[in-house]
Motif scaffolding. Structure first.
Motif, PDB file in Angstrom:
ATOM      1  N   GLU A  37       0.824  -1.207   0.000  1.00  0.00           N
ATOM      2  CA  GLU A  37       0.000   0.000   0.000  1.00  0.00           C
ATOM      3  C   GLU A  37       0.857   1.254   0.000  1.00  0.00           C
ATOM      4  O   GLU A  37       0.595   2.195  -0.756  1.00  0.00           O
ATOM      5  N   GLU A  38       1.888   1.281   0.818  1.00  0.00           N
ATOM      6  CA  GLU A  38       2.734   2.464   0.889  1.00  0.00           C
ATOM      7  C   GLU A  38       3.474   2.693  -0.435  1.00  0.00           C
ATOM      8  O   GLU A  38       3.633   3.827  -0.871  1.00  0.00           O
ATOM      9  N   LYS A  39       3.884   1.632  -1.076  1.00  0.00           N
ATOM     10  CA  LYS A  39       4.554   1.760  -2.368  1.00  0.00           C
ATOM     11  C   LYS A  39       3.592   2.345  -3.409  1.00  0.00           C
ATOM     12  O   LYS A  39       3.950   3.246  -4.164  1.00  0.00           O
ATOM     13  N   GLN A  40       2.368   1.863  -3.405  1.00  0.00           N
ATOM     14  CA  GLN A  40       1.354   2.336  -4.353  1.00  0.00           C
ATOM     15  C   GLN A  40       1.028   3.817  -4.114  1.00  0.00           C
ATOM     16  O   GLN A  40       0.954   4.604  -5.055  1.00  0.00           O
ATOM     17  N   VAL A  41       0.868   4.203  -2.864  1.00  0.00           N
ATOM     18  CA  VAL A  41       0.539   5.592  -2.547  1.00  0.00           C
ATOM     19  C   VAL A  41       1.709   6.506  -2.874  1.00  0.00           C
ATOM     20  O   VAL A  41       1.526   7.607  -3.397  1.00  0.00           O
ATOM     21  N   GLU A  42       2.921   6.041  -2.613  1.00  0.00           N
ATOM     22  CA  GLU A  42       4.095   6.860  -2.923  1.00  0.00           C
ATOM     23  C   GLU A  42       4.237   7.070  -4.427  1.00  0.00           C
ATOM     24  O   GLU A  42       4.651   8.139  -4.877  1.00  0.00           O
ATOM     25  N   GLN A  43       3.882   6.069  -5.219  1.00  0.00           N
ATOM     26  CA  GLN A  43       3.936   6.233  -6.671  1.00  0.00           C
ATOM     27  C   GLN A  43       2.884   7.227  -7.155  1.00  0.00           C
ATOM     28  O   GLN A  43       3.120   7.991  -8.081  1.00  0.00           O
ATOM     29  N   ALA A  44       1.725   7.226  -6.505  1.00  0.00           N
ATOM     30  CA  ALA A  44       0.641   8.127  -6.905  1.00  0.00           C
ATOM     31  C   ALA A  44       0.897   9.568  -6.473  1.00  0.00           C
ATOM     32  O   ALA A  44       0.546  10.509  -7.186  1.00  0.00           O
ATOM     33  N   PHE A  45       1.477   9.752  -5.286  1.00  0.00           N
ATOM     34  CA  PHE A  45       1.707  11.085  -4.718  1.00  0.00           C
ATOM     35  C   PHE A  45       3.128  11.175  -4.169  1.00  0.00           C
ATOM     36  O   PHE A  45       3.321  11.257  -2.965  1.00  0.00           O
ATOM     37  N   PRO A  46       4.148  11.147  -5.027  1.00  0.00           N
ATOM     38  CA  PRO A  46       5.520  11.010  -4.540  1.00  0.00           C
ATOM     39  C   PRO A  46       5.958  12.069  -3.525  1.00  0.00           C
ATOM     40  O   PRO A  46       6.419  11.713  -2.439  1.00  0.00           O
ATOM     41  N   VAL A  47       5.818  13.319  -3.834  1.00  0.00           N
ATOM     42  CA  VAL A  47       6.310  14.374  -2.942  1.00  0.00           C
ATOM     43  C   VAL A  47       5.410  14.504  -1.711  1.00  0.00           C
ATOM     44  O   VAL A  47       5.894  14.536  -0.576  1.00  0.00           O
ATOM     45  N   ARG A  48       4.106  14.563  -1.917  1.00  0.00           N
ATOM     46  CA  ARG A  48       3.179  14.714  -0.790  1.00  0.00           C
ATOM     47  C   ARG A  48       3.269  13.544   0.171  1.00  0.00           C
ATOM     48  O   ARG A  48       3.215  13.716   1.383  1.00  0.00           O
ATOM     49  N   TYR A  49       3.388  12.315  -0.371  1.00  0.00           N
ATOM     50  CA  TYR A  49       3.440  11.159   0.519  1.00  0.00           C
ATOM     51  C   TYR A  49       4.739  11.115   1.312  1.00  0.00           C
ATOM     52  O   TYR A  49       4.742  10.784   2.493  1.00  0.00           O
ATOM     53  N   ARG A  50       5.860  11.449   0.697  1.00  0.00           N
ATOM     54  CA  ARG A  50       7.130  11.451   1.436  1.00  0.00           C
ATOM     55  C   ARG A  50       7.088  12.462   2.581  1.00  0.00           C
ATOM     56  O   ARG A  50       7.559  12.192   3.680  1.00  0.00           O
ATOM     57  N   ASP A  51       6.498  13.618   2.326  1.00  0.00           N
ATOM     58  CA  ASP A  51       6.357  14.633   3.374  1.00  0.00           C
ATOM     59  C   ASP A  51       5.434  14.118   4.479  1.00  0.00           C
ATOM     60  O   ASP A  51       5.746  14.225   5.673  1.00  0.00           O
ATOM     61  N   TYR A  52       4.309  13.543   4.084  1.00  0.00           N
ATOM     62  CA  TYR A  52       3.341  12.988   5.040  1.00  0.00           C
ATOM     63  C   TYR A  52       3.994  11.876   5.861  1.00  0.00           C
ATOM     64  O   TYR A  52       3.874  11.841   7.089  1.00  0.00           O
ATOM     65  N   ARG A  53       4.715  10.981   5.186  1.00  0.00           N
ATOM     66  CA  ARG A  53       5.380   9.862   5.861  1.00  0.00           C
ATOM     67  C   ARG A  53       6.428  10.352   6.861  1.00  0.00           C
ATOM     68  O   ARG A  53       6.588   9.772   7.933  1.00  0.00           O
ATOM     69  N   SER A  54       7.104  11.439   6.545  1.00  0.00           N
ATOM     70  CA  SER A  54       8.148  11.936   7.442  1.00  0.00           C
ATOM     71  C   SER A  54       7.577  12.515   8.741  1.00  0.00           C
ATOM     72  O   SER A  54       8.278  12.558   9.745  1.00  0.00           O
ATOM     73  N   ARG A  55       6.329  12.945   8.736  1.00  0.00           N
ATOM     74  CA  ARG A  55       5.758  13.550   9.934  1.00  0.00           C
ATOM     75  C   ARG A  55       4.657  12.710  10.594  1.00  0.00           C
ATOM     76  O   ARG A  55       4.149  13.089  11.645  1.00  0.00           O
ATOM     77  N   THR A  56       4.296  11.569   9.995  1.00  0.00           N
ATOM     78  CA  THR A  56       3.202  10.760  10.515  1.00  0.00           C
ATOM     79  C   THR A  56       3.659   9.322  10.710  1.00  0.00           C
ATOM     80  O   THR A  56       4.220   8.718   9.803  1.00  0.00           O
ATOM     81  N   ARG A  57       3.408   8.764  11.880  1.00  0.00           N
ATOM     82  CA  ARG A  57       3.811   7.385  12.200  1.00  0.00           C
ATOM     83  C   ARG A  57       2.829   6.389  11.588  1.00  0.00           C
ATOM     84  O   ARG A  57       1.687   6.709  11.298  1.00  0.00           O
ATOM     85  N   ARG A  58       3.295   5.161  11.429  1.00  0.00           N
ATOM     86  CA  ARG A  58       2.449   4.120  10.835  1.00  0.00           C
ATOM     87  C   ARG A  58       1.279   3.708  11.729  1.00  0.00           C
ATOM     88  O   ARG A  58       0.150   3.673  11.303  1.00  0.00           O
ATOM     89  N   PHE A  59       1.596   3.330  12.969  1.00  0.00           N
ATOM     90  CA  PHE A  59       0.586   2.702  13.817  1.00  0.00           C
ATOM     91  C   PHE A  59       0.333   3.377  15.157  1.00  0.00           C
ATOM     92  O   PHE A  59      -0.777   3.325  15.662  1.00  0.00           O
ATOM     93  N   VAL A  60       1.364   3.939  15.763  1.00  0.00           N
ATOM     94  CA  VAL A  60       1.215   4.565  17.081  1.00  0.00           C
ATOM     95  C   VAL A  60       1.806   5.963  17.004  1.00  0.00           C
ATOM     96  O   VAL A  60       3.010   6.095  16.722  1.00  0.00           O
ATOM     97  N   PRO A  61       1.005   7.002  17.252  1.00  0.00           N
ATOM     98  CA  PRO A  61       1.533   8.361  17.163  1.00  0.00           C
ATOM     99  C   PRO A  61       2.789   8.549  18.015  1.00  0.00           C
ATOM    100  O   PRO A  61       2.814   8.168  19.177  1.00  0.00           O
ATOM    101  N   GLY A  62       3.826   9.088  17.409  1.00  0.00           N
ATOM    102  CA  GLY A  62       5.062   9.365  18.124  1.00  0.00           C
ATOM    103  C   GLY A  62       5.951   8.165  18.382  1.00  0.00           C
ATOM    104  O   GLY A  62       7.035   8.288  18.925  1.00  0.00           O
ATOM    105  N   VAL A  63       5.506   6.955  17.999  1.00  0.00           N
ATOM    106  CA  VAL A  63       6.290   5.759  18.311  1.00  0.00           C
ATOM    107  C   VAL A  63       6.656   4.985  17.043  1.00  0.00           C
ATOM    108  O   VAL A  63       7.812   4.912  16.662  1.00  0.00           O
ATOM    109  N   VAL A  64       5.702   4.337  16.440  1.00  0.00           N
ATOM    110  CA  VAL A  64       5.967   3.444  15.298  1.00  0.00           C
ATOM    111  C   VAL A  64       5.232   3.921  14.079  1.00  0.00           C
ATOM    112  O   VAL A  64       4.063   4.076  14.059  1.00  0.00           O
TER     113      VAL A  64
END
Length: 156
Positions: A129-156
């Motif tokens: 899923e992350e690969k697909q979203v990154e291909q669709a929105f490369p710059v926006r997703y990388r920025d979003y990924r850098s500031r948002t955790r996968r499963f637990v805010p501030g941890v993972v």
């Protein structure tokens, strides 16, 4: 059967309701103590709210105006609601509901189902899923990924 119907409604329902119920029945799981059942109900309610709200944000009709299908590329990257804090709130909701089953009907088989669901989704579904979203929105997703955790805010 319509692929969208299966993906959007039947598959999640199987994961959070049918499979845990079958596992509980077949394993002979019995209700836990009152406090455990109460905690399970609370965790399940919160998980259901998280899952439902995140699901709606991604699969609402306005998100797919150009393609009319959640199997194409969405019109935009969802970063609001629970997605503001987690990249995968739907999965966290699924995990919480399965955990609720395991707490209310404590049996090792339900905990094993939770672990199997988590390991499978984290190693297969999340990466794809992350690969697909990154291909669709490369710059926006990388920025979003850098500031948002996968499963637990501030941890993972």
């Amino acid at each position: 059967m319509n692929r969208v119907l299966v993906f959007l409604y039947i598959r999640p329902l199987l994961m959070i309701a049918v499979f845990p119920w079958l596992i509980a029945v077949l394993s002979g799981a019995a209700a836990g103590t009152a406090p455990l059942v109460l905690v399970g109900l609370i965790v399940g309610a919160l998980g259901s709210i998280l899952l439902g709200s995140a699901h709606w944000l991604v699969y609402r009709p306005a998100q797919w105006t150009s393609q009319r299908s959640p199997f194409g590329t969405p019109d935009g990257l969802v970063t609001t609601g629970p997605y503001r804090y987690l990249r995968h709130p739907q999965l966290v909701g699924v995990y919480a509901v399965i955990l609720a089953w395991a707490l209310a009907l404590p049996h090792w088989t339900l905990f094993a189902y939770l672990v199997a669901t988590m390991v499978t989704s984290m190693t297969v579904a999340v990466r794809a899923e992350e690969k697909q979203v990154e291909q669709a929105f490369p710059v926006r997703y990388r920025d979003y990924r850098s500031r948002t955790r996968r499963f637990v805010p501030g941890v993972v």
